[in-house]
Each structure stands twice: as C-alpha cells, then as structure tokens.
Write a protein that holds these residues in place. Structure first.
Motif, PDB file in Angstrom:
ATOM      1  N   LYS A   1       0.818  -1.217   0.000  1.00  0.00           N
ATOM      2  CA  LYS A   1       0.000   0.000   0.000  1.00  0.00           C
ATOM      3  C   LYS A   1       0.851   1.265   0.000  1.00  0.00           C
ATOM      4  N   ASP A   2       1.729   1.396   1.015  1.00  0.00           N
ATOM      5  CA  ASP A   2       2.527   2.617   1.156  1.00  0.00           C
ATOM      6  C   ASP A   2       3.707   2.362   2.083  1.00  0.00           C
ATOM      7  N   GLY A   3       4.449   3.436   2.364  1.00  0.00           N
ATOM      8  CA  GLY A   3       5.618   3.321   3.223  1.00  0.00           C
ATOM      9  C   GLY A   3       5.290   2.994   4.663  1.00  0.00           C
ATOM     10  N   VAL A   4       4.098   3.355   5.111  1.00  0.00           N
ATOM     11  CA  VAL A   4       3.698   3.057   6.488  1.00  0.00           C
ATOM     12  C   VAL A   4       3.580   1.550   6.696  1.00  0.00           C
ATOM     13  N   ASN A   5       2.917   0.861   5.772  1.00  0.00           N
ATOM     14  CA  ASN A   5       2.811  -0.592   5.865  1.00  0.00           C
ATOM     15  C   ASN A   5       4.164  -1.263   5.780  1.00  0.00           C
ATOM     16  N   LEU A   6       5.033  -0.726   4.924  1.00  0.00           N
ATOM     17  CA  LEU A   6       6.389  -1.270   4.817  1.00  0.00           C
ATOM     18  C   LEU A   6       7.132  -1.093   6.133  1.00  0.00           C
ATOM     19  N   GLY A   7       6.997   0.084   6.746  1.00  0.00           N
ATOM     20  CA  GLY A   7       7.644   0.345   8.032  1.00  0.00           C
ATOM     21  C   GLY A   7       7.142  -0.572   9.130  1.00  0.00           C
ATOM     22  N   LEU A   8       5.833  -0.862   9.148  1.00  0.00           N
ATOM     23  CA  LEU A   8       5.277  -1.789  10.126  1.00  0.00           C
ATOM     24  C   LEU A   8       5.847  -3.193   9.945  1.00  0.00           C
ATOM     25  N   SER A   9       5.996  -3.612   8.695  1.00  0.00           N
ATOM     26  CA  SER A   9       6.586  -4.924   8.414  1.00  0.00           C
ATOM     27  C   SER A   9       8.018  -4.987   8.941  1.00  0.00           C
ATOM     28  N   TYR A  10       8.794  -3.945   8.662  1.00  0.00           N
ATOM     29  CA  TYR A  10      10.165  -3.888   9.172  1.00  0.00           C
ATOM     30  C   TYR A  10      10.179  -3.983  10.694  1.00  0.00           C
ATOM     31  N   LEU A  11       9.310  -3.203  11.351  1.00  0.00           N
ATOM     32  CA  LEU A  11       9.299  -3.145  12.814  1.00  0.00           C
ATOM     33  C   LEU A  11       9.034  -4.519  13.422  1.00  0.00           C
ATOM     34  N   ILE A  12       8.050  -5.236  12.888  1.00  0.00           N
ATOM     35  CA  ILE A  12       7.721  -6.570  13.412  1.00  0.00           C
ATOM     36  C   ILE A  12       8.912  -7.512  13.279  1.00  0.00           C
ATOM     37  N   LEU A  13       9.538  -7.520  12.109  1.00  0.00           N
ATOM     38  CA  LEU A  13      10.680  -8.411  11.873  1.00  0.00           C
ATOM     39  C   LEU A  13      11.872  -8.049  12.758  1.00  0.00           C
ATOM     40  N   ILE A  14      12.083  -6.763  12.994  1.00  0.00           N
ATOM     41  CA  ILE A  14      13.201  -6.318  13.838  1.00  0.00           C
ATOM     42  C   ILE A  14      12.971  -6.713  15.291  1.00  0.00           C
ATOM     43  N   LEU A  15      11.744  -6.567  15.777  1.00  0.00           N
ATOM     44  CA  LEU A  15      11.441  -6.947  17.159  1.00  0.00           C
ATOM     45  C   LEU A  15      11.673  -8.444  17.381  1.00  0.00           C
ATOM     46  N   VAL A  16      11.250  -9.263  16.422  1.00  0.00           N
ATOM     47  CA  VAL A  16      11.482 -10.706  16.533  1.00  0.00           C
ATOM     48  C   VAL A  16      12.989 -11.000  16.467  1.00  0.00           C
ATOM     49  N   SER A  17      13.726 -10.251  15.646  1.00  0.00           N
ATOM     50  CA  SER A  17      15.182 -10.431  15.546  1.00  0.00           C
ATOM     51  C   SER A  17      15.866 -10.119  16.876  1.00  0.00           C
ATOM     52  N   ILE A  18      15.442  -9.048  17.531  1.00  0.00           N
ATOM     53  CA  ILE A  18      16.026  -8.674  18.828  1.00  0.00           C
ATOM     54  C   ILE A  18      15.803  -9.786  19.846  1.00  0.00           C
ATOM     55  N   LEU A  19      14.601 -10.349  19.849  1.00  0.00           N
ATOM     56  CA  LEU A  19      14.288 -11.448  20.762  1.00  0.00           C
ATOM     57  C   LEU A  19      15.154 -12.673  20.459  1.00  0.00           C
ATOM     58  N   THR A  20      15.374 -12.956  19.181  1.00  0.00           N
ATOM     59  CA  THR A  20      16.179 -14.108  18.777  1.00  0.00           C
ATOM     60  C   THR A  20      17.647 -13.917  19.157  1.00  0.00           C
ATOM     61  N   VAL A  21      18.174 -12.701  18.975  1.00  0.00           N
ATOM     62  CA  VAL A  21      19.556 -12.404  19.384  1.00  0.00           C
ATOM     63  C   VAL A  21      19.716 -12.613  20.881  1.00  0.00           C
ATOM     64  N   TYR A  22      18.703 -12.210  21.641  1.00  0.00           N
ATOM     65  CA  TYR A  22      18.748 -12.396  23.105  1.00  0.00           C
ATOM     66  C   TYR A  22      18.849 -13.871  23.461  1.00  0.00           C
ATOM     67  N   PHE A  23      18.003 -14.704  22.851  1.00  0.00           N
ATOM     68  CA  PHE A  23      18.036 -16.142  23.135  1.00  0.00           C
ATOM     69  C   PHE A  23      19.358 -16.767  22.674  1.00  0.00           C
ATOM     70  N   ALA A  24      19.881 -16.296  21.533  1.00  0.00           N
ATOM     71  CA  ALA A  24      21.161 -16.807  21.037  1.00  0.00           C
ATOM     72  C   ALA A  24      22.288 -16.464  22.014  1.00  0.00           C
ATOM     73  N   PHE A  25      22.267 -15.239  22.535  1.00  0.00           N
ATOM     74  CA  PHE A  25      23.277 -14.808  23.507  1.00  0.00           C
ATOM     75  C   PHE A  25      23.178 -15.641  24.778  1.00  0.00           C
ATOM     76  N   ARG A  26      21.957 -15.887  25.239  1.00  0.00           N
ATOM     77  CA  ARG A  26      21.763 -16.685  26.453  1.00  0.00           C
ATOM     78  C   ARG A  26      22.250 -18.122  26.242  1.00  0.00           C
ATOM     79  N   GLU A  27      21.975 -18.679  25.069  1.00  0.00           N
ATOM     80  CA  GLU A  27      22.426 -20.040  24.754  1.00  0.00           C
ATOM     81  C   GLU A  27      23.952 -20.125  24.742  1.00  0.00           C
ATOM     82  N   GLU A  28      24.593 -19.114  24.142  1.00  0.00           N
ATOM     83  CA  GLU A  28      26.057 -19.102  24.093  1.00  0.00           C
ATOM     84  C   GLU A  28      26.651 -18.959  25.486  1.00  0.00           C
ATOM     85  N   THR A  29      26.020 -18.160  26.337  1.00  0.00           N
ATOM     86  CA  THR A  29      26.498 -17.988  27.722  1.00  0.00           C
ATOM     87  C   THR A  29      26.434 -19.306  28.487  1.00  0.00           C
TER      88      THR A  29
END
Length: 410
Positions: A373-401
C-alpha cells in the motif's frame, strides 16, 4: 580437510582459480531468479489478468521450493557429489526459465517456479559446500565472509537489468535472460570445474537422520538460521511490495522501481562489508548494537508518517534497515557454515532450506497482512521483523552464555 593445493588432484587442477571464480559468480543466482523480474510484477499481473497477490505468489512459491529442496539436497550432495548435480540443475533451470517466458498460464508459471527453486537450491547448496571442500582455516573464513557480499550483487544488478529489459522488450525478456545465463554457466562449469567431494558419505537413512538430528538439536545453529531468515525477510518484503508502492502509489516508472531496488541491493552489500570489517569484534555486542539501531530507524520511519510518500525518504529509511539486515546475515552465515565441516553438504542444505522456509512464510504473511500500500505498511513490516530479531539475538546470547559456562565447568 585438505588445503586447496591438495584438494584438487584431477585433470582440471590448472583451472582451480577459474573454478573458484565460477563458484563465487554463481552465488547471486538465487537473487537473480527472484529480483530480475521484481520491477515487472505490476505489468505481469496486468498482462496475465491476475491479482497482485497471485503474481507475488510466484516469488513465494520459488522461495518455498528453494528452501525445501535444500533440506534434502545436502545429504545427496555429500553422498553423490556436487559436480554433475550442479550442471544438471543449471540446464533444467534454463529450460524452466524458457518455459515461463513462453507461457501465459499462471499455473504453468507456478510449476516452473517450483522447478526453478529446486534446481537453484541444488546449485547454491553445492557452491556453498565447494568452499568448505577446498579451503580451511582463515582462508575458509575469508571466503565465507564474502558470501553475502557477493550474493548481494544479485539484488543490486538484477532489478536494474530487469527494469530495462521490461521497458525495452517486455517482462518475458527477464526470463529469457535467466535461461541464457544458466546455459552459459553450465558450459563453463563443465569445462573448468570438477568434483570436489573427496570422501563420500554413506547414503543410509539411519546415518542421514542422525546427522540431521545432531544439527537440529544444536540450539545455537538453529537460532543462527532463524536470524538469517529474519534478516532476509526484511529484504524480501520490500522486493514483493516495493514495485507496487513505487509504481502505483507514488506514480513512478518501472525503471525508477528498478533503480530503487538497485540502491537497496547495494545496502545489503554495505552491511556485508561492515560485517567483514568488524569480523574480530565481539560477536553479540555488534549484533545487539546493529538490531538496536534497526529498531530506532524503523520507529523513525513510522513516526514520519506520510513523509514516506516522498520516494527519497522512503528509500533512505529502507536503505538503512537493509544495511543492518546484510550485517546480521553476513555474521550468521559465516557462523553457521563453520559449525559442521565434516557434513558440510547437509549443513549447507539445512541453512539454505530453513532460512528460505522462514523467508517465504514470513514475507508472504507480511504482504498478506500488510499489503503493498505505502511506506507506512512497509515500516510496520520492518518493525515486526526487527522486534522478533532482537528477541532471537537475546536467546542466542543466552544459549552461548550457558554453553561457555558448561565448557568452563568441564
């Protein structure tokens, strides 16, 4: 594992540098297969009298078949070799590309895209393994760190070329081009390359299941693959929606859409170069900083609102997010590929398979929930994927520790 100078003992030993160059040159093939016709998506939908979502599904179905094929191709490559499978796959890919260019049936197109996905999966898995077969140590790490940089030439060059081919000859020209490129590479592979697998693995179901089970029970490996999928999903969401936003919502030409895709492909390469420059820095510190910066950029993009209706502002925000995605992908591709050198084919297949299974599912879900539709929808898609990425990095860091503490206690 032997050094490169010892690995090639066949009649084509003198062609080692050319074979390595060919293997690097084939890495962008999957990107070309998806991105060369991205600027043509709106015209294809109109010409075939189908919906935008139906034509976008040609990308999704390619990614699904590309991913699924790699889940199984790894054990085949480790048991039967890389050379003949690679050449046969290139020839079949060429025929499928030609069929797409000459059909007006979306059903046939879907079928050919499945065949393209399977054959590109075989080629890509084999070429990733080539470097594990031939190199060791720092030299191997050097080449693996180049993967996402070289791969990104596909998203950079393909949409630009596809935009001009669409303008000059129509959307079919992109698929004729893919057919021709695959034929040329098949011939060059036949002349200059040879089999690099020196010790064939036993193709017994119990052994194969055991290898797969060992890899999939390694949490750090699975979390790494998840981050690869999340990173590339950010790129794929734009690939599936960008042409519609640029051409339909903002009113620019197909060539302009190709230029935008070229710029964003370059962003992925920039992320790869930054990752390579920081290869000796603390792994999780740089990943946490990277995903944090991506979150800030996505929030700024959303807070800008209708300012993203300006093409330049839209591309700047997307560029910065894609740089971060390329950074994450390059770091974790190197990490995952070096975990199981004795079963490199299976590891390569699992990495490619699960990565693109994640990409196909997430990108199609995002496009369906948040349409082009527009840049707003694209930005929302980015935001969702980034939030899940941050959570995954956290779990990866905890696993490595946890892993490091266990090693210290032992």
């Amino acid at each position: 594992m032997t050094d490169m100078n010892e690995s090639f003992t066949g009649r084509k030993e003198r062609f080692r540098p050319i074979a390595t160059l060919l293997s690097l040159a084939l890495l962008p093939l999957s990107g070309f297969a998806t991105d060369i016709y991205v600027p043509s998506l709106p015209d294809m939908a109109a010409d075939l009298h189908i919906s935008n979502l139906q034509i976008q599904f040609t990308i999704t179905i390619f990614l699904v078949s590309y991913g699924v094929s790699q889940l199984f191709i790894g054990s085949i490559l480790d048991s039967f070799g890389r050379y003949r499978i690679g050449i046969a796959s290139l020839l079949i890919f060429s025929l499928a590309s030609f069929a797409i260019a000459t059909t007006h049936s979306i059903t046939v197109m879907y079928l050919m895209r499945v065949i393209q996905g399977i054959t590109v999966g075989a080629v890509m898995a084999g070429k990733r393994v080539y470097f594990v077969d031939v190199f060791t140590g720092d030299k191997l790490k050097h080449y693996l760190s180049l993967f996402s940089i070289i791969w990104s030439t596909g998203p950079i060059v393909a949409p630009f070329v596809g935009g001009w081919l669409q303008t000059l000859f129509g959307w079919q020209a992109s698929f004729y081009a893919l057919a021709g490129v695959a034929l040329v590479f098949a011939l060059l592979e036949f002349i200059f390359n040879e089999e690099t697998l020196r010790q064939r693995a036993s193709f017994q179901l119990r052994h194969v299941v055991s290898v797969y089970g060992n890899m999939l029970s390694t949490r750090s490996f699975v979390l790494g693959i998840s981050l690869l999928g999340l990173a590339y999903s950010m790129v794929m969401v734009y690939n599936m929606t960008g042409a519609f936003i640029v051409e339909h919502h903002l009113g620019y030409s197909v060539v302009s859409a190709g230029y935008c895709a070229l710029v964003l492909g370059f962003a992925w390469m920039v992320g790869g170069f930054i990752s390579k420059a920081m290869i000796h820095r603390s792994f999780f510190t740089k990943l946490a900083l990277n995903t944090g910066l991506q979150l800030v950029i996505a929030l700024l993009m959303l807070s800008s609102g209708r300012a993203t209706d300006n093409l330049y502002i839209l591309v700047i925000f997307a560029f910065l997010i894609h740089v971060g995605a390329g950074f994450t992908f390059n770091n974790y591709m190197t990490y995952c590929m070096m975990q199981f050198p004795k079963n490199a084919g299976v590891a390569s297949g699992l990495i490619g398979g699960f990565t693109f299974a994640i990409v196909s599912g997430l990108s199609y879900l995002m496009v369906k929930v948040l349409p082009a539709k527009d840049g707003v929808n694209l930005g929302l898609s980015y935001l969702i994927l980034i939030l899940v990425s941050i959570l995954t990095v956290y779990f990866a860091f905890r696993e490595e520790t946890v892993r490091r503490r266990a090693m210290a206690l032992s």
